[in-house]
Design a protein around this motif. Structure first.
Motif, PDB file in Angstrom:
ATOM      1  N   LYS A 137      -3.404   0.369  -3.696  1.00  0.00           N
ATOM      2  CA  LYS A 137      -2.856  -1.196  -3.110  1.00  0.00           C
ATOM      3  C   LYS A 137      -2.601  -1.996  -4.510  1.00  0.00           C
ATOM      4  N   LYS A 191       0.940  -1.050  -0.231  1.00  0.00           N
ATOM      5  CA  LYS A 191       0.153   0.055   0.110  1.00  0.00           C
ATOM      6  C   LYS A 191       0.916   1.221  -0.020  1.00  0.00           C
ATOM      7  N   SER A 250      -4.719   6.544  -1.680  1.00  0.00           N
ATOM      8  CA  SER A 250      -4.058   5.338  -1.276  1.00  0.00           C
ATOM      9  C   SER A 250      -4.006   4.343  -2.685  1.00  0.00           C
TER      10      SER A 250
END
Length: 318
Positions: free
Chosen positions: A280, A266, A278
């Motif tokens: 991931k 992440k 963010s």
């Protein structure tokens, strides 16, 4: 080896240079005239107290990359420059920098020890926001750094001069790994590693202009991040373009297999407008593309993993 130079062999087989930036708590650069021998800190110009400090920190929990640097043009008479770059915690765009101008190289060891142990880093006022680029020219360590590093060092100085970039300093530097990627450089204070540089790619890196596709073949990674996260970070550069380099970034390894072949990573990053984003993704080793290469000076074959990304998900926090 098909080529006598491992850098040519690496290019021929299409080795991806990503995940080859080394993560240290500190990078310590000490100005010291050439020539440098293979065992860097046994060079005759290096005083015993500095040699002993390097040995001492090799056994310390603090991780330090000690490098010798030199530039005939930047050298000040009867002065020795020491640059110390300290890895930050949390969101960051690069390492913090402290610079010292000493009257003698013998003064370097006690200064360095004090700074690293006490975290007592006096940052000099840097009105020009100086950018220091270190190019490996350590030919006594590896012939690729002599053949490719030295000519590129001269070329890089001319490019900076032609661009009129007075805030950029070009240094020749001792070995920092990755001679297969010669000519190779580290760009501080960001602490980004580059491979196989030429005039076009270097100009783009300096000016942050042009098509970024070249980054897939020249980017070794960002020293702030662990290896697997470096793979994802390069993907972010390709997605967001040059503006990515203005973002503050932090990382988290959510899950990782013991052999490092699977990594769930992440990255959190803050844009200049304050928005938090963010991303991931899974970073995996492509077993079908693993390479087996040796150095110019060694018959030992190294296993070199090649990575790919799956399941990339971006989450914008309003």
């Amino acid at each position: 080896m098909a080529n006598s130079f491992c850098a040519l062999e690496s290019r021929d087989v299409g080795e991806d240079p990503i995940a080859n930036a080394y993560n240290f708590d500190f990078f310590v650069m000490i100005e010291c005239p050439i020539p440098w021998i293979n065992e860097t800190f046994n060079s005759k110009q290096v005083p015993d107290n500095l040699r002993n400090i390097v040995k001492e920190f090799a056994e310390s929990e603090i991780t330090v990359e000690f490098l010798l640097i030199y530039s005939k043009e930047l050298k000040e008479p009867d002065k020795t420059r020491v640059l110390i770059f300290n890895q930050p915690t949390g969101f960051a765009q690069g390492y913090s920098k402290s610079e010292f101008l000493l009257s003698d190289i013998n003064e370097a060891a006690p200064l360095i020890k004090k700074c690293l142990l006490e975290k007592d880093l006096d940052t000099c006022i840097d009105e020009l926001n100086t950018r220091d680029i270190f190019i490996c020219t350590h030919g006594s360590r590896d012939q690729c750094c002599a053949k490719f590093g030295n000519p590129f060092y001269r070329q890089a100085k001319n490019i900076v001069k032609d661009l009129g970039m007075n805030n950029v300093r070009i240094w020749q530097c001792t070995h920092f790994g990755g001679h297969r990627f010669a000519p190779t450089a580290i760009d501080f204070p960001e602490a980004r590693y580059y491979a196989r540089l030429d005039s076009e790619s270097f100009t783009s890196i300096l000016t942050r202009t042009g098509n970024l596709e070249f980054i897939q073949h020249t980017y070794r990674g960002w020293a702030i991040l662990p290896e697997a996260a470096q793979v994802l970070e390069r993907e972010m550069i390709l997605i967001y373009g040059w503006q990515w380099l203005t973002y503050k970034v932090d990382y988290q390894i959510i899950q990782q297999s013991e052999n490092g072949e699977f990594n769930h990573i992440k990255l959190n990053f803050i844009k200049p407008d304050g928005n938090l984003v963010s991303v991931k993704a899974d970073v995996l080793v492509d077993k079908g593309k693993t390479l087996y290469l040796s150095d110019c000076h060694s018959e030992i074959v190294e296993t070199i993993p090649q990575f790919y990304i799956e399941n990339l998900l971006v989450d914008v926090h309003e």
